[in-house]
Write an enzyme that holds these catalytic residues in place. Structure first.
Site, short mmCIF file in Angstrom:
data_model
loop_
_atom_site.label_atom_id
_atom_site.label_comp_id
_atom_site.label_asym_id
_atom_site.label_seq_id
_atom_site.Cartn_x
_atom_site.Cartn_y
_atom_site.Cartn_z
N LYS A 1 1.10 -0.77 0.15
CA LYS A 1 -0.35 0.19 -0.35
C LYS A 1 1.08 0.85 0.00
CE LYS A 1 -3.94 1.00 3.25
NZ LYS A 1 -4.66 0.99 3.99
N SER B 1 -9.74 0.68 2.82
CA SER B 1 -8.62 1.39 2.23
C SER B 1 -7.87 1.19 1.51
CB SER B 1 -8.71 2.54 3.29
OG SER B 1 -7.77 2.22 4.31
N SER C 1 -9.67 -1.81 7.42
CA SER C 1 -9.37 -1.67 5.67
C SER C 1 -7.92 -2.73 5.33
CB SER C 1 -8.03 -0.26 5.64
OG SER C 1 -9.35 0.13 6.43
#
Lengths: 445, 81
Positions: free
Chosen positions: A74, A150, A174
């Site tokens: 990420k 996310s 997330s």
């Protein structure tokens, strides 16, 4: 190929790390323009790393159990010489990171090779990965639908078989939400278990980092690299008491999400149910803590550079920065109390079973969904079942449950603090029995 | 059903601040004052969005405030497994 298969082939010299990296780069080049999972690809770094790995093996050195395995992270993880974006425009003028994040270093220390960084909700404040600056990440099982967030870019990259492993972060869900919507495995470790050094923070009290994988064994291999104290448990040694979370965790569920939980419970031969005390307050406390800490973290930039933010993120952060302290402290005191209540539950049971999300992936841009005939807001409710668990600081493995012809959904396997080995063994067992298997992505190669 | 060991009875505290029963005008005034105190400029459009978000936080804050916790329950620290 799975991470385990790649590492085995590279260590046995039946395949090279260089060939594995080229395969991943080629697949990303062909498929990612349709997915938008990656925000940057580090081809030269990956090639250098693969070359080192192949030379080490030729010299008789074992690079480790993840030898030659490509992975993504990420884009809130620091990568040396790269600006850490955390999904935000306002970060792009920052100096490049001096070092790799601890989680990236840990995977590379076991032989894995970083390929690139992935899309996310701005500053991890969301469950959809519809990023105002980088665009939406698309679900590999239906390109018109969200990947969840996310950590949506990492989940989509793994689900589409661009890389076998990826790193994400989980504050309120997330990792668990995108793992569920993309039909893969993901783990939110116990709070404090895995180093967050070099991962851009969202909510200091609640942040965790963890991996995604398409198989439970791969998830365990990645987790083992991140946790130096991890000792795997053989699925045959499992002797756990299971219980399904009822009440709050049954409300607003689609039939598909309900069926997924029932399939897992049936496989484990459990009919026991339990309702957690004040679980709605737990979700509210997580929401309030998130607003306050994230708002405080961004207060200075909101004064100077508000126009650089996604408006939806910016105004939530501003409200959090201005909220009365009494609500935040009350939420943190409730968190203490709720942790005690969860400990009571774990005196009677070892693993709690709950849906990961109320529904499968929704359409990109869609704002409401009909549940029980009533329109329900999507964004705030995607984390309905993950957010309360966050408050207890306990580990959760999300496992994929897909039915033929439908989008995947996920189920949370929730254990007491420090029980990652038990959860991972259970995920392997459920995968072995064919109950929880990552579905083949529909995105064409 | 998991049972509480201490505190957290479901009783509305006499001092609970229930923002849900307040008018948005109260929140408007609060946002103006707090934004000025925190030196956070808000134009009219942003102010309206911040008010909407504050109302949601306030609703949750009020629910938590209504829950009676024993005085000796401390704010959570770091959990170390």
């Amino acid at each position: 190929m799975t991470a385990a298969e790649i590492a085995q082939a590279v260590r046995a010299r039946t395949a090279s790390a260089a060939a594995g990296v080229e395969y991943a780069l080629d697949r990303i080049a062909k498929i990612d323009p349709r997915l938008n999972a990656f925000t940057a690809v580090f081809a030269e770094r990956a090639r250098r790393c693969a070359s080192r790995t192949d030379r080490a093996i030729a010299a008789g050195t074992d690079p480790g159990p993840l030898a030659g395995v490509p992975f993504a992270a990420k884009n809130l993880f620091d990568v040396a010489a790269v600006v850490t974006r955390a999904g935000a425009k306002v970060m792009r003028g920052n100096p490049p990171a001096a070092h790799d994040a601890a989680a990236i270093s840990a995977l590379e220390a076991q032989g894995a090779i970083l390929i690139g960084v992935t899309n996310m909700d701005e500053f991890a404040y969301g469950f959809v990965t519809e990023n105002a600056h980088d665009g939406a990440t698309r679900n590999p099982h239906d390109l018109e639908r969200i990947a969840g967030g996310s950590s949506g870019g990492s989940a989509a990259a793994v689900a589409a078989e661009l890389v076998p492993l990826a790193l994400g972060s989980d504050t309120n869900g997330s990792i668990r939400v995108p793992a569920a919507l993309c039909g893969i495995f993901g783990i939110r470790p116990s709070l404090g278990k895995i180093s967050r050094r070099g991962a851009y923070p969202f909510v200091h009290s609640l942040d965790t980092v963890g991996p995604f994988a398409r198989t439970a064994l791969d998830l365990q291999l990645a987790y083992a690299a991140l946790d130096p104290h991890f000792t795997p448990l053989a699925p045959s040694a499992l002797a756990a008491r299971y219980v399904r979370l009822a009440g709050y965790f049954e409300r607003g569920l689609t039939a598909q999400a309900r069926d997924a939980v029932e399939r897992v419970c049936a496989a484990l031969q459990t009919t026991a149910t339990i309702e957690l005390v004040q679980v709605e307050r737990a979700r509210e406390a997580a929401f309030v803590i998130t607003a306050a800490e994230a708002g405080e973290l961004h207060a200075a930039r909101l004064r100077s550079s508000a126009a650089e933010y996604d408006p939806a993120t910016r105004d939530r952060l501003a409200a959090g920065a201005l909220m009365p302290a009494a609500w935040y402290i009350r939420a943190q005191r409730f968190r203490s109390w709720f942790h005690t209540q969860i400990s009571v539950v774990f005196e009677r049971f070892d693993i709690l079973i709950a849906p990961a999300t109320p529904y499968a992936a929704t359409a990109i841009g869609q704002t409401t969904i009909a549940i029980d005939g009533r329109p329900t807001e999507i964004r705030p409710n995607l984390g309905l079942f993950t957010q309360p668990i966050t408050l207890a600081g306990i580990p959760v493995v999300t496992v994929p449950v897909g039915a033929s012809g439908s989008l995947p959904v996920g189920v949370q396997l929730i254990g007491r603090a420090g029980s990652e080995a038990v959860l991972l063994a259970l995920a392997r067992e459920l995968e072995f029995r064919g109950v929880c298997v990552a579905p083949v992505p529909l995105v064409p190669a | 059903m998991a049972r509480a060991r201490k505190g957290a009875r479901y009783r509305r505290s006499a001092n609970a601040l229930d923002m849900r029963e307040e008018t948005p005008a109260v929140v408007d005034a609060f946002i103006d004052a707090a934004a000025a105190l925190m030196a956070m400029p808000l134009d009219a459009q942003r102010r309206a969005a911040v008010v909407t978000n504050m109302l949601r936080i306030a609703a949750f804050g009020a629910q938590l405030a209504a829950l009676e916790l024993a005085d000796d329950i401390e704010p959570a620290g770091d959990f170390v497994p």
